[in-house]
Motif scaffolding. Structure first.
Motif, PDB file in Angstrom:
ATOM      1  N   GLU A 121       0.811  -1.205   0.000  1.00  0.00           N
ATOM      2  CA  GLU A 121       0.000   0.000   0.000  1.00  0.00           C
ATOM      3  C   GLU A 121       0.852   1.266   0.000  1.00  0.00           C
ATOM      4  OE1 GLU A 121      -2.917   0.302   3.018  1.00  0.00           O
ATOM      5  OE2 GLU A 121      -4.096  -1.410   2.305  1.00  0.00           O
ATOM      6  N   ASP A 122       0.333   2.284  -0.650  1.00  0.00           N
ATOM      7  CA  ASP A 122       0.964   3.604  -0.642  1.00  0.00           C
ATOM      8  C   ASP A 122       0.269   4.422   0.449  1.00  0.00           C
ATOM      9  OD1 ASP A 122       1.810   6.209  -1.068  1.00  0.00           O
ATOM     10  OD2 ASP A 122       1.762   6.054  -3.258  1.00  0.00           O
ATOM     11  N   LYS A 123       0.988   4.673   1.537  1.00  0.00           N
ATOM     12  CA  LYS A 123       0.394   5.347   2.689  1.00  0.00           C
ATOM     13  C   LYS A 123       0.006   6.789   2.398  1.00  0.00           C
ATOM     14  CE  LYS A 123       0.955   1.718   5.282  1.00  0.00           C
ATOM     15  NZ  LYS A 123      -0.226   0.916   5.692  1.00  0.00           N
ATOM     16  N   THR A 124       0.506   7.338   1.297  1.00  0.00           N
ATOM     17  CA  THR A 124       0.144   8.720   0.961  1.00  0.00           C
ATOM     18  C   THR A 124      -1.175   8.801   0.200  1.00  0.00           C
ATOM     19  OG1 THR A 124       1.294   8.749  -1.182  1.00  0.00           O
ATOM     20  CG2 THR A 124       2.604   9.252   0.791  1.00  0.00           C
ATOM     21  N   LYS A 125      -1.725   7.641  -0.168  1.00  0.00           N
ATOM     22  CA  LYS A 125      -2.961   7.598  -0.949  1.00  0.00           C
ATOM     23  C   LYS A 125      -4.140   7.157  -0.081  1.00  0.00           C
ATOM     24  CE  LYS A 125      -0.735   8.427  -4.862  1.00  0.00           C
ATOM     25  NZ  LYS A 125      -0.904   9.683  -5.632  1.00  0.00           N
ATOM     26  N   SER A 126      -5.345   7.362  -0.584  1.00  0.00           N
ATOM     27  CA  SER A 126      -6.555   7.000   0.147  1.00  0.00           C
ATOM     28  C   SER A 126      -6.764   5.488   0.138  1.00  0.00           C
ATOM     29  CB  SER A 126      -7.763   7.672  -0.497  1.00  0.00           C
ATOM     30  OG  SER A 126      -8.008   7.122  -1.784  1.00  0.00           O
ATOM     31  N   ALA A 127      -7.653   5.044   1.026  1.00  0.00           N
ATOM     32  CA  ALA A 127      -7.981   3.621   1.077  1.00  0.00           C
ATOM     33  C   ALA A 127      -8.612   3.157  -0.230  1.00  0.00           C
ATOM     34  CB  ALA A 127      -8.934   3.359   2.247  1.00  0.00           C
ATOM     35  N   ALA A 128      -9.448   4.011  -0.826  1.00  0.00           N
ATOM     36  CA  ALA A 128     -10.075   3.659  -2.098  1.00  0.00           C
ATOM     37  C   ALA A 128      -9.031   3.520  -3.195  1.00  0.00           C
ATOM     38  CB  ALA A 128     -11.113   4.718  -2.488  1.00  0.00           C
ATOM     39  N   TRP A 129      -8.074   4.430  -3.244  1.00  0.00           N
ATOM     40  CA  TRP A 129      -7.014   4.363  -4.252  1.00  0.00           C
ATOM     41  C   TRP A 129      -6.235   3.067  -4.110  1.00  0.00           C
ATOM     42  CZ3 TRP A 129      -1.858   3.583  -4.675  1.00  0.00           C
ATOM     43  CH2 TRP A 129      -1.228   3.961  -5.872  1.00  0.00           C
ATOM     44  N   ASN A 130      -5.845   2.717  -2.873  1.00  0.00           N
ATOM     45  CA  ASN A 130      -5.064   1.506  -2.655  1.00  0.00           C
ATOM     46  C   ASN A 130      -5.855   0.247  -3.006  1.00  0.00           C
ATOM     47  OD1 ASN A 130      -2.252   1.915  -1.438  1.00  0.00           O
ATOM     48  ND2 ASN A 130      -3.464   3.375  -0.267  1.00  0.00           N
ATOM     49  N   ARG A 131      -7.137   0.248  -2.675  1.00  0.00           N
ATOM     50  CA  ARG A 131      -7.957  -0.910  -3.030  1.00  0.00           C
ATOM     51  C   ARG A 131      -8.067  -1.031  -4.550  1.00  0.00           C
ATOM     52  NH1 ARG A 131      -9.447  -5.982  -1.858  1.00  0.00           N
ATOM     53  NH2 ARG A 131     -11.558  -6.454  -2.608  1.00  0.00           N
ATOM     54  N   GLY A 132      -8.252   0.094  -5.221  1.00  0.00           N
ATOM     55  CA  GLY A 132      -8.339   0.064  -6.675  1.00  0.00           C
ATOM     56  C   GLY A 132      -7.045  -0.385  -7.308  1.00  0.00           C
ATOM     57  N   ALA A 133      -5.913   0.115  -6.788  1.00  0.00           N
ATOM     58  CA  ALA A 133      -4.607  -0.284  -7.311  1.00  0.00           C
ATOM     59  C   ALA A 133      -4.376  -1.773  -7.122  1.00  0.00           C
ATOM     60  CB  ALA A 133      -3.508   0.525  -6.629  1.00  0.00           C
ATOM     61  N   TYR A 134      -4.764  -2.295  -5.970  1.00  0.00           N
ATOM     62  CA  TYR A 134      -4.602  -3.722  -5.672  1.00  0.00           C
ATOM     63  C   TYR A 134      -5.400  -4.583  -6.653  1.00  0.00           C
ATOM     64  CZ  TYR A 134      -5.169  -8.143  -3.108  1.00  0.00           C
ATOM     65  OH  TYR A 134      -5.203  -9.470  -2.750  1.00  0.00           O
ATOM     66  N   ILE A 135      -6.629  -4.185  -6.924  1.00  0.00           N
ATOM     67  CA  ILE A 135      -7.463  -4.958  -7.844  1.00  0.00           C
ATOM     68  C   ILE A 135      -6.939  -4.856  -9.275  1.00  0.00           C
ATOM     69  CG2 ILE A 135      -9.766  -5.164  -8.870  1.00  0.00           C
ATOM     70  CD1 ILE A 135     -10.890  -4.117  -6.199  1.00  0.00           C
ATOM     71  N   VAL A 136      -6.654  -3.654  -9.730  1.00  0.00           N
ATOM     72  CA  VAL A 136      -6.224  -3.446 -11.118  1.00  0.00           C
ATOM     73  C   VAL A 136      -4.883  -4.124 -11.391  1.00  0.00           C
ATOM     74  CG1 VAL A 136      -5.451  -1.702 -12.777  1.00  0.00           C
ATOM     75  CG2 VAL A 136      -7.532  -1.323 -11.434  1.00  0.00           C
ATOM     76  N   GLN A 137      -3.925  -3.955 -10.470  1.00  0.00           N
ATOM     77  CA  GLN A 137      -2.586  -4.515 -10.689  1.00  0.00           C
ATOM     78  C   GLN A 137      -2.525  -6.012 -10.413  1.00  0.00           C
ATOM     79  OE1 GLN A 137       0.433  -2.303  -8.544  1.00  0.00           O
ATOM     80  NE2 GLN A 137      -0.569  -0.339  -8.986  1.00  0.00           N
ATOM     81  N   GLY A 138      -3.364  -6.481  -9.480  1.00  0.00           N
ATOM     82  CA  GLY A 138      -3.286  -7.870  -9.071  1.00  0.00           C
ATOM     83  C   GLY A 138      -4.425  -8.724  -9.540  1.00  0.00           C
ATOM     84  N   LEU A 139      -5.461  -8.851  -8.713  1.00  0.00           N
ATOM     85  CA  LEU A 139      -6.580  -9.740  -9.015  1.00  0.00           C
ATOM     86  C   LEU A 139      -7.203  -9.480 -10.378  1.00  0.00           C
ATOM     87  CD1 LEU A 139      -8.312  -9.786  -5.524  1.00  0.00           C
ATOM     88  CD2 LEU A 139      -7.504 -11.803  -6.743  1.00  0.00           C
ATOM     89  N   GLY A 140      -7.371  -8.216 -10.735  1.00  0.00           N
ATOM     90  CA  GLY A 140      -8.006  -7.886 -12.009  1.00  0.00           C
ATOM     91  C   GLY A 140      -7.097  -8.068 -13.204  1.00  0.00           C
ATOM     92  N   HIS A 141      -5.784  -8.108 -12.981  1.00  0.00           N
ATOM     93  CA  HIS A 141      -4.752  -8.233 -14.021  1.00  0.00           C
ATOM     94  C   HIS A 141      -5.099  -7.459 -15.296  1.00  0.00           C
ATOM     95  CE1 HIS A 141      -7.322 -11.860 -14.669  1.00  0.00           C
ATOM     96  NE2 HIS A 141      -6.980 -11.786 -15.950  1.00  0.00           N
ATOM     97  N   CYS A 142      -5.528  -6.207 -15.120  1.00  0.00           N
ATOM     98  CA  CYS A 142      -5.927  -5.380 -16.267  1.00  0.00           C
ATOM     99  C   CYS A 142      -4.776  -5.153 -17.244  1.00  0.00           C
ATOM    100  CB  CYS A 142      -6.465  -4.039 -15.779  1.00  0.00           C
ATOM    101  SG  CYS A 142      -7.845  -4.175 -14.616  1.00  0.00           S
ATOM    102  N   GLY A 143      -3.567  -5.118 -16.715  1.00  0.00           N
ATOM    103  CA  GLY A 143      -2.413  -4.891 -17.569  1.00  0.00           C
ATOM    104  C   GLY A 143      -2.151  -5.998 -18.567  1.00  0.00           C
ATOM    105  N   SER A 144      -2.695  -7.197 -18.323  1.00  0.00           N
ATOM    106  CA  SER A 144      -2.477  -8.314 -19.244  1.00  0.00           C
ATOM    107  C   SER A 144      -2.920  -7.976 -20.661  1.00  0.00           C
ATOM    108  CB  SER A 144      -3.234  -9.552 -18.756  1.00  0.00           C
ATOM    109  OG  SER A 144      -2.711 -10.010 -17.534  1.00  0.00           O
ATOM    110  N   CYS A 145      -3.959  -7.165 -20.778  1.00  0.00           N
ATOM    111  CA  CYS A 145      -4.442  -6.756 -22.097  1.00  0.00           C
ATOM    112  C   CYS A 145      -4.112  -5.305 -22.408  1.00  0.00           C
ATOM    113  CB  CYS A 145      -5.950  -6.957 -22.203  1.00  0.00           C
ATOM    114  SG  CYS A 145      -6.478  -8.683 -22.204  1.00  0.00           S
ATOM    115  N   HIS A 146      -4.156  -4.436 -21.406  1.00  0.00           N
ATOM    116  CA  HIS A 146      -4.091  -2.999 -21.662  1.00  0.00           C
ATOM    117  C   HIS A 146      -2.680  -2.407 -21.559  1.00  0.00           C
ATOM    118  CE1 HIS A 146      -8.436  -2.253 -21.900  1.00  0.00           C
ATOM    119  NE2 HIS A 146      -8.542  -3.243 -21.022  1.00  0.00           N
TER     120      HIS A 146
END
Length: 627
Positions: A121-146
């Motif tokens: 987690e990035d402590k300088t960011k909000s809880a929503a930002w960190n949750r979104g980053a975790y999903i997009v970068q990890g579980l959601g693996h959005c980068g696999s296509c985008h």
């Protein structure tokens, strides 16, 4: 795999190095992963190493899953072992080209590119930002296509920071689809709506994104969807490619004469404007706009070409359960499609590069197109009107058929156009096409009880279907419509058998069930024609889709007011946008359902026809006549 058993594998995954097939991850102990310990499962998910020690291809996005928390990994393991039915379906062998078929090389790939680090987690960011980053970068693996990939098919970056961070989610082309940049995309509300329903005012999910929405993101919590939106909106626009994205609000512009004086414009008008409209703005909730559409404007036109060639079906979600289909236009030539797509990319204020026939061919060669239905009907091409000596007159005649209400307001008494029944300007088989019609007149008409000419037949539609007044036979407008019919004649002669003529047939012995007809109407027809048959209108009052009953619809003298005539038309042509069938994604109802819905809507109150007393003077009245 589509149509297969849940989690049993078999889905084909194309890569530049060959074909892979998803594996069975049900808890079956022989064919699936039922014998995996949690430690073995965790290693496969984070490091791409199966229980028996062989390396997995990174088409399975273990570099992204490596970011998962231990708690989430345990929960996923528990679900697969206890919440999924075991299926004894053997895995299908991969078909990778040599030397990529040699899996030992994947160990080197992992050493070079695998970042086996959980999300921090990035402590300088909000809880929503960190949750979104975790999903997009990890579980959601959005980068696999985008996210763009390197020469070894590795994602050039796994996050927005560090080396190449400006390329993260900046768009990439994989498997003949171009996944657009997710940077500077829409508003947070638009992103949430898209991931929840597969649609928003800007776009509709297509290609593999349809599966992502249908199988995954529609089930996310509202909080998680909002967190994803917060994170995506935080990504800076820094790459050269993304920096070209317009920052100002898109203001659509009229297509102008380009729509009628270029091959691409006429091709678009014929094959695309029914759903996406002449102004490129689509139909809210059904068909996406093309004006200002990021996929259309993308520097890489691969997706625009792909979806035009092969069609698609939208995701079925709780918020948007009705599936919408995009027809397959693979039977159009590379040149035709290049012209049409170029028109879309350079009109209404769109500013993108032209598409060439070579680019269309390149995509065509990469995909498997469905075989055509083998019909003998040859679809006329609007674009070919430009080659005639009287092109201006013929094009005007076509426009009078497709824009009848706008161009002949004094002769049309309701909201219909000729093309409301003669679909795509009379170029669709079994939708009252105009092919060969000019050669069949003059001829005896039972309803009139006398011989009529082509002009009489045209004026019959003006008086009945359009509840208006006849067009003078010697007028410029009537001469243009006749010229259009003559251009469409295609060499046929009187009494020739013309493929696709008329509206098809339906058994008039079928007994209609009006109660079922109402159910069918509400489920399949109301989305375009309104719950009360009122149609769909633009703010200026013009119709996107016509009213099918009420004061602004056809009168009781029209053929469509008869149950079995309407049923035959519906059977062949409705609902539109329901499948990938060329050219309108039309048809799909059973004979019984077509009769039932025809009986329902044709008998709802509509205008009377004053001249009905003159019809069928010699008898021959059909049994479903309204009077």
């Amino acid at each position: 795999m589509q149509g297969g058993k849940h989690m049993a594998g078999g889905l084909e995954l194309k890569t530049p190095f060959g074909k892979l097939y998803s594996t069975n991850i049900t808890p079956d102990k022989k064919a699936g992963i039922g014998s995996y310990t949690f430690e073995q499962f965790d290693r496969a998910m984070r490091k791409g190493v199966a229980a028996d020690g062989h390396n997995l291809y990174p088409a399975m996005p273990y570099p992204s899953y490596a970011k998962m928390s231990g708690e989430d990994m345990q929960a996923l393991y528990d679900y697969l072992m206890n919440g999924v039915e075991p299926v004894a379906q053997p895995n299908k062998a991969s078909e990778m080209k040599w030397p990529f078929s040699m899996r030992w090389g994947l160990s080197l790939w992992n050493k070079m590119f695998l970042e086996n680090k959980p999300f921090v987690e990035d402590k300088t960011k909000s809880a929503a930002w960190n949750r979104g980053a975790y999903i997009v970068q990890g579980l959601g693996h959005c980068g696999s296509c985008h996210t763009p990939r390197g020469i070894a098919f590795q994602e050039k970056t796994m996050a927005q920071d560090g080396k190449n961070g400006n390329l993260f989610l900046a768009g990439s082309t994989v498997d003949a689809w171009h996944a657009v940049s997710l940077r500077d995309i829409w508003t947070e509300a638009d992103i949430v709506e898209f991931l929840k329903t597969g649609r928003n005012k800007h776009a509709t999910a297509y290609g593999t994104m349809t599966e992502v929405v249908g199988l995954s993101t529609q089930h996310f919590t509202q909080e998680d969807l909002q967190s994803i939106a917060v994170y995506l909106k935080s990504l800076p626009v820094t790459s050269k490619q993304v920096a070209a994205t317009p920052k100002t609000t898109f203001v659509p512009q009229p297509a102008g004469e380009k729509l009628y004086k270029t091959a691409g414009g006429l091709g678009y008008d014929q094959f695309c404007s029914t759903c996406h409209r002449k102004d490129g703005m689509g139909v809210t909730g059904l068909f996406p706009p093309l004006a200002g559409n990021r996929s259309i404007l993308s520097e890489d036109p691969t997706s625009a070409i792909h979806v035009t060639l092969s069609g698609w079906k939208s995701a079925s979600t709780k918020g948007q359960p009705r599936v919408v289909g995009m027809p397959e236009f693979g039977n159009l030539t590379d040149e035709e499609l290049a012209d049409i797509i170029t028109f879309m990319r350079t009109t209404w204020g769109n500013q993108a590069t032209h598409v060439t026939a070579a680019q269309v061919k390149k995509v065509r060669d990469q995909i498997d197109l469905a075989k055509q239905d083998g019909t003998k009907f040859s679809t006329p091409r609007f674009a070919n009107m430009l080659e005639t000596a009287n092109a201006e007159q013929v094009v005007y005649g076509m426009r009078l058929m497709t824009e009848t209400k706008a161009l002949l307001p004094d002769n049309v008494g309701n909201g219909l156009n000729c093309s409301s029944c003669h679909l795509n300007g009379g170029t669709v088989a079994k939708a009252s096409p105009f092919v060969g019609v000019a050669s069949q007149f003059p001829r005896y008409a039972a309803r009139a009880g006398r011989e009529i000419d082509l002009q009489d037949r045209i004026n019959g539609c003006f008086k009945r279907s359009m509840h208006g007044k006849p067009v003078p036979k010697k007028s410029k407008e009537m001469q243009a419509m006749v010229a259009y019919f003559q251009w469409m004649n295609n060499g046929y002669k009187m009494n020739d058998k013309i493929p696709g003529r008329g509206i098809g047939k339906i058994d008039d012995a079928i007994v209609p069930d009006k109660t079922n007809g109402k159910k069918i109407y509400e489920a399949q027809c109301a989305v375009c024609h309104g719950q009360n048959g009122q149609g769909v209108q633009k703010p200026d009052g013009s119709y996107v889709f016509p009213a099918v009953w009420g004061d602004d619809s056809f009168n009781i003298g029209a053929g469509m007011a008869r149950t079995y005539t309407a049923a035959a038309f519906i059977k062949s042509n409705m609902p539109m946008g329901h499948s990938t069938r060329f050219p309108l994604g039309h048809g799909g109802l059973s004979d019984q359902d077509a009769v039932d819905v025809a009986e329902y809507f044709s008998h709802v109150k509509r205008p009377d026809f004053a001249e009905k007393v003159n019809d069928w003077p010699n008898g021959e009245k059909p049994k479903d006549a309204r009077y």
